[in-house]
Design a protein around this motif. Sequence first.
Motif, PDB file in Angstrom:
ATOM      1  N   ARG A   1       0.850  -1.178   0.000  1.00  0.00           N
ATOM      2  CA  ARG A   1       0.000   0.000   0.000  1.00  0.00           C
ATOM      3  C   ARG A   1       0.895   1.240   0.000  1.00  0.00           C
ATOM      4  O   ARG A   1       1.797   1.369   0.807  1.00  0.00           O
TER       5      ARG A   1
ATOM      6  N   TYR B   1      -7.707   3.618  -0.697  1.00  0.00           N
ATOM      7  CA  TYR B   1      -8.128   3.774   0.685  1.00  0.00           C
ATOM      8  C   TYR B   1      -7.932   5.227   1.112  1.00  0.00           C
ATOM      9  O   TYR B   1      -6.866   5.805   0.874  1.00  0.00           O
TER      10      TYR B   1
ATOM     11  N   GLY C   1     -11.939   0.927   1.601  1.00  0.00           N
ATOM     12  CA  GLY C   1     -11.336   0.770   0.282  1.00  0.00           C
ATOM     13  C   GLY C   1     -12.367   0.758  -0.828  1.00  0.00           C
ATOM     14  O   GLY C   1     -13.490   0.275  -0.647  1.00  0.00           O
TER      15      GLY C   1
END
Length: 125
Positions: free
Chosen positions: A45, A94, A118
């Motif tokens: 991420r 996100y 998300g």
Amino acid sequence: QVQLVESGGGLVQAGGSLRLSCAASGPIFGTYGWGWFRQAPGKERELAAGISWSGTTYYSDSVKGRFTISRDNAKNTVYLQMNSLKPEDTAVYYCAAARAPLQSVRINRDDYAYWGQGTQVTVSS
């Protein structure tokens, strides 16, 4: 309990645009910054864009010039306008919130205490 709810993801062709929104509810007090992270399959991420309480912004090199992050403090909402989308932008996006001084943009993922669920963004070639 603080909750972040995202909306606006979907499927778009390369070159197209999408606008993501994220609204916070619950007891968030003081100044805080927002971040839009994204995670592609098999990858970590990463922070795509961040914004401070006062509006200072940060963009990763991969989205700079194409994405715009903005916020509405009165509505506890953050937006991500994504233009000129590319297939490599495909990911789950996100939103996240972190306590921060007025002009600070949080860069590290670990600084963010609140996360949305998300939303999928898929860009077809």
